[in-house]
Write an enzyme that holds these catalytic residues in place. Structure first.
Site, mmCIF file in Angstrom:
data_model
loop_
_atom_site.group_PDB
_atom_site.id
_atom_site.type_symbol
_atom_site.label_atom_id
_atom_site.label_comp_id
_atom_site.label_asym_id
_atom_site.label_seq_id
_atom_site.Cartn_x
_atom_site.Cartn_y
_atom_site.Cartn_z
ATOM 1 N N ASP A 13 0.791 -1.237 0.000
ATOM 2 C CA ASP A 13 0.000 0.000 0.000
ATOM 3 C C ASP A 13 0.822 1.284 0.000
ATOM 4 O O ASP A 13 0.349 2.328 0.471
ATOM 5 C CB ASP A 13 -0.985 0.025 1.190
ATOM 6 C CG ASP A 13 -2.074 -1.024 1.078
ATOM 7 O OD1 ASP A 13 -2.416 -1.388 -0.070
ATOM 8 O OD2 ASP A 13 -2.559 -1.486 2.118
ATOM 9 N N LYS A 16 2.474 1.293 -5.381
ATOM 10 C CA LYS A 16 3.178 0.728 -6.547
ATOM 11 C C LYS A 16 2.309 0.779 -7.804
ATOM 12 O O LYS A 16 2.799 1.084 -8.893
ATOM 13 C CB LYS A 16 3.587 -0.730 -6.275
ATOM 14 C CG LYS A 16 4.586 -0.941 -5.174
ATOM 15 C CD LYS A 16 4.987 -2.399 -5.063
ATOM 16 C CE LYS A 16 3.832 -3.356 -4.910
ATOM 17 N NZ LYS A 16 3.042 -3.119 -3.667
ATOM 18 N N LYS A 38 2.073 -8.058 -14.363
ATOM 19 C CA LYS A 38 2.179 -8.393 -12.943
ATOM 20 C C LYS A 38 1.993 -9.895 -12.799
ATOM 21 O O LYS A 38 1.056 -10.469 -13.377
ATOM 22 C CB LYS A 38 1.127 -7.638 -12.133
ATOM 23 C CG LYS A 38 1.237 -7.811 -10.625
ATOM 24 C CD LYS A 38 0.381 -6.780 -9.897
ATOM 25 C CE LYS A 38 0.581 -6.881 -8.394
ATOM 26 N NZ LYS A 38 -0.038 -5.753 -7.663
ATOM 27 N N ASP A 56 -5.550 -3.973 -9.514
ATOM 28 C CA ASP A 56 -4.366 -3.239 -9.965
ATOM 29 C C ASP A 56 -4.146 -3.266 -11.475
ATOM 30 O O ASP A 56 -3.984 -2.204 -12.101
ATOM 31 C CB ASP A 56 -3.114 -3.767 -9.259
ATOM 32 C CG ASP A 56 -3.175 -3.627 -7.746
ATOM 33 O OD1 ASP A 56 -4.097 -2.940 -7.258
ATOM 34 O OD2 ASP A 56 -2.310 -4.193 -7.067
ATOM 35 N N GLU A 117 5.160 -4.890 -12.270
ATOM 36 C CA GLU A 117 4.841 -4.496 -10.891
ATOM 37 C C GLU A 117 4.946 -5.671 -9.940
ATOM 38 O O GLU A 117 4.476 -6.776 -10.221
ATOM 39 C CB GLU A 117 3.429 -3.905 -10.811
ATOM 40 C CG GLU A 117 3.102 -3.379 -9.415
ATOM 41 C CD GLU A 117 1.646 -2.996 -9.223
ATOM 42 O OE1 GLU A 117 1.241 -2.761 -8.071
ATOM 43 O OE2 GLU A 117 0.914 -2.933 -10.233
ATOM 44 N N GLY A 118 5.547 -5.421 -8.784
ATOM 45 C CA GLY A 118 5.643 -6.442 -7.752
ATOM 46 C C GLY A 118 4.373 -6.540 -6.924
ATOM 47 O O GLY A 118 3.408 -5.805 -7.126
ATOM 48 N N SER A 119 4.399 -7.465 -5.971
ATOM 49 C CA SER A 119 3.283 -7.657 -5.046
ATOM 50 C C SER A 119 3.780 -7.395 -3.629
ATOM 51 O O SER A 119 4.792 -7.962 -3.212
ATOM 52 C CB SER A 119 2.751 -9.089 -5.137
ATOM 53 O OG SER A 119 2.378 -9.416 -6.454
ATOM 54 N N GLY A 120 3.101 -6.528 -2.886
ATOM 55 C CA GLY A 120 3.507 -6.244 -1.517
ATOM 56 C C GLY A 120 4.864 -5.576 -1.447
ATOM 57 O O GLY A 120 5.254 -4.819 -2.335
ATOM 58 N N ASN A 181 6.018 8.642 -2.848
ATOM 59 C CA ASN A 181 4.593 8.761 -3.127
ATOM 60 C C ASN A 181 3.878 9.426 -1.954
ATOM 61 O O ASN A 181 4.358 9.406 -0.823
ATOM 62 C CB ASN A 181 4.007 7.375 -3.394
ATOM 63 C CG ASN A 181 2.638 7.450 -4.030
ATOM 64 O OD1 ASN A 181 2.288 8.425 -4.690
ATOM 65 N ND2 ASN A 181 1.841 6.406 -3.846
#
Length: 227
Positions: A13, A16, A38, A56, A117-120, A181
């Site tokens: 969160d 990303k 992803k 996403d 894009e990554g996860s977490g 961000n």
């Protein structure tokens, strides 16, 4: 030959997906053939056939006006809002690296610039069972991807960002830059930026505010992050 950039986060969160969308949009607005991929997404909206209709990848696809079909944006989709390894276990649908490799290569062959894009956060298990331990960074390592690290701008970001950078460097991953961000130009956030640059020796190439609809970065600087 296609160039790729991995969007990693200091935590879940931190934004990303929003930054991924801004990066792809910036490239496409410059007339470049840019796409998105992803490996796994969880906690998303599915139709009655289990197909992705929200989350996403759909957000990035719509925001950046890629025009890609949903099934080409992501390899594994899970409805539960938990880590991919647990979602896979709950659904009895473990991730297979060969599927990720196939889908990544398909996306790479279609676009000149591919945002992955990554996860977490960076230490995210994608599959963890009695057969295979498969981590998010295994994708980065296998495909030799440079990293753009997304961090929050607020309180606590010095700790999480410096620790993340240290872990990545100790494990021989290439980090090209950092984006902050949720930036609001307060004195603490200005100091956070300065401290992060000094303590990591990495540039903060953009400061993204909550309502930004474009990435304030020189296009050549952005392109160089893919190297």
């Amino acid at each position: 030959m296609s160039k790729c950039l991995f969007i990693a986060g200091t935590a879940t969160d931190v934004g990303k997906t929003f930054i991924s969308a801004l990066v792809v949009k910036c490239l496409r607005d410059a007339g470049l053939n840019a796409g998105y991929y992803k490996a796994a997404v969880s906690g998303v909206e599915l139709d009655d056939k289990g197909k992705l209709i929200g989350g996403d990848p759909i957000y990035v696809n719509d925001f950046a006006k890629i025009g890609e079909s949903a099934e080409n944006l992501v390899s594994y989709v899970y409805s539960q809002p938990v880590s991919p390894h647990l979602a896979a276990r709950l659904n009895n649908r473990p991730m297979d690296f060969s599927t990720v490799k196939r889908d990544f290569n398909r996306a790479k062959s279609k676009y000149d610039y591919l945002v992955v894009e990554g996860s977490g956060g960076v230490i995210c298990p994608l599959r963890w069972d009695n057969k295979i331990h498969f981590m998010l960074l295994d994708i980065v390592s296998a495909f030799n991807l440079p990293i753009l690290l997304v961090a929050g701008a607020g309180l606590g970001t010095i700790n999480s960002t410096v620790l993340t950078v240290d872990y990545l460097h100790r494990n021989n991953f290439k980090i090209n830059a950092i984006i902050l961000n949720h930036y609001s130009d307060q004195i603490m956030e200005k100091d956070n930026l300065a401290m992060i640059e000094e303590m990591t020796n990495l540039p903060v190439v953009a400061k993204v505010q909550f309502d930004d609809d474009r990435l304030d970065i020189n296009i050549d600087t952005l392109i160089n992050l893919f190297e």
